[in-house]
Structure formats: structure tokens, C-alpha cells
Design an enzyme around this catalytic site. Structure first.
Site, PDB file in Angstrom:
ATOM      1  N   ASP A  32      41.113  83.428   4.597  1.00  0.00           N
ATOM      2  CA  ASP A  32      41.183  84.106   3.201  1.00  0.00           C
ATOM      3  C   ASP A  32      41.643  83.045   2.182  1.00  0.00           C
ATOM      4  O   ASP A  32      42.960  82.557   2.428  1.00  0.00           O
ATOM      5  CB  ASP A  32      41.996  85.335   3.351  1.00  0.00           C
ATOM      6  CG  ASP A  32      42.039  85.990   1.843  1.00  0.00           C
ATOM      7  OD1 ASP A  32      41.548  85.405   0.884  1.00  0.00           O
ATOM      8  OD2 ASP A  32      42.786  86.968   1.707  1.00  0.00           O
ATOM      9  N   CYS A  69      44.279  95.530  -6.780  1.00  0.00           N
ATOM     10  CA  CYS A  69      43.600  95.865  -5.272  1.00  0.00           C
ATOM     11  C   CYS A  69      42.269  96.339  -5.730  1.00  0.00           C
ATOM     12  O   CYS A  69      42.031  96.707  -7.174  1.00  0.00           O
ATOM     13  CB  CYS A  69      44.264  96.865  -4.726  1.00  0.00           C
ATOM     14  SG  CYS A  69      43.768  97.347  -3.255  1.00  0.00           S
ATOM     15  N   GLY A  70      41.319  96.060  -4.945  1.00  0.00           N
ATOM     16  CA  GLY A  70      39.849  96.482  -5.434  1.00  0.00           C
ATOM     17  C   GLY A  70      39.512  97.752  -5.734  1.00  0.00           C
ATOM     18  O   GLY A  70      38.570  98.307  -6.752  1.00  0.00           O
ATOM     19  N   HIS A  71      40.332  98.778  -5.448  1.00  0.00           N
ATOM     20  CA  HIS A  71      40.183  99.999  -5.901  1.00  0.00           C
ATOM     21  C   HIS A  71      40.908 100.496  -6.929  1.00  0.00           C
ATOM     22  O   HIS A  71      40.909 101.918  -7.345  1.00  0.00           O
ATOM     23  CB  HIS A  71      40.134 101.147  -4.302  1.00  0.00           C
ATOM     24  CG  HIS A  71      41.568 100.951  -4.098  1.00  0.00           C
ATOM     25  ND1 HIS A  71      42.749 101.702  -4.521  1.00  0.00           N
ATOM     26  CD2 HIS A  71      41.982 100.520  -2.776  1.00  0.00           C
ATOM     27  CE1 HIS A  71      43.606 101.342  -3.773  1.00  0.00           C
ATOM     28  NE2 HIS A  71      43.612 100.752  -2.780  1.00  0.00           N
TER      29      HIS A  71
END
Length: 103
Positions: A32, A69-71
Site C-alpha cells: 500500500d 474513508c471510502g464510504h
């Protein structure tokens, strides 16, 4: 993060060597790379560092810091031109590494 990648790559390499049925060499691992830690030059340095650590691949995100965060709502990404420059720099790092050390 690069030091941690060194430990992981070393462990995977050792595990592959200890398995007598393994005929494929070291176990590949993807790292990552966060956002590449800055601009395209930093992304290039990040890719080279992870390659030296023994990683088989790297993911680089396109979010603007501070990341979310992605959401979660409120995410932003870097401009398209900057993303293209990061990808080109990452590819340059890959090619330079392969010229110097092989695949």
C-alpha cells in the site's frame, strides 16, 4: 512503511525457500503506497523504495490529503493531470529499477 515491507518480503522469501514443493520462487506481495506521499517525484521514490524492499506491486491512491474513508462523504481526488504525472513517474521508477536490477 518501507522497513515493514522489507520484513514482509523477507518473511515471504524465507517461507518460499522453506517449502520444498515451491518451484516458483518468492511469494509476491502488493504494498500500500498510500498517495505516493506527495507529488509525482515522491511517488517515484515510493515505488523505487518498495521495489528495493522486494514488493511485487504497489497501489497508489488519488485522494487529496487529508484522506477520508471510502464510504464517508467529502472525499476529493487530485486533478487528472496530476494523477497522470504520478502514474508516469511510477512507471519510470519501475522501468529504471528493472534496467538496473532486472525483473
Amino acid at each position: 512503511m518501507i522497513n515493514a515491507a522489507n520484513y514482509v518480503a523477507e518473511g515471504l522469501s524465507s517461507a518460499a525457500l522453506e517449502d520444498p514443493s515451491n518451484k516458483n520462487g518468492p511469494i509476491p506481495c502488493i504494498a500500500d503506497g498510500d498517495t505516493g506521499y506527495g507529488n509525482s517525484m515522491n511517488a517515484k521514490r515510493t515505488v523505487k523504495g518498495y521495489a528495493r524492499a522486494g514488493m511485487g506491486g504497489i497501489m497508489i491512491e488519488d485522494q487529496i490529503a487529508p484522506k477520508r474513508c471510502g464510504h464517508v462523504a467529502g472525499k476529493s481526488v487530485i486533478p487528472f493531470e496530476d494523477a497522470v504525472m504520478r502514474v508516469k513517474a511510477a512507471c519510470d521508477a519501475r522501468d529504471e529499477y528493472e534496467e538496473q536490477f532486472g525483473k
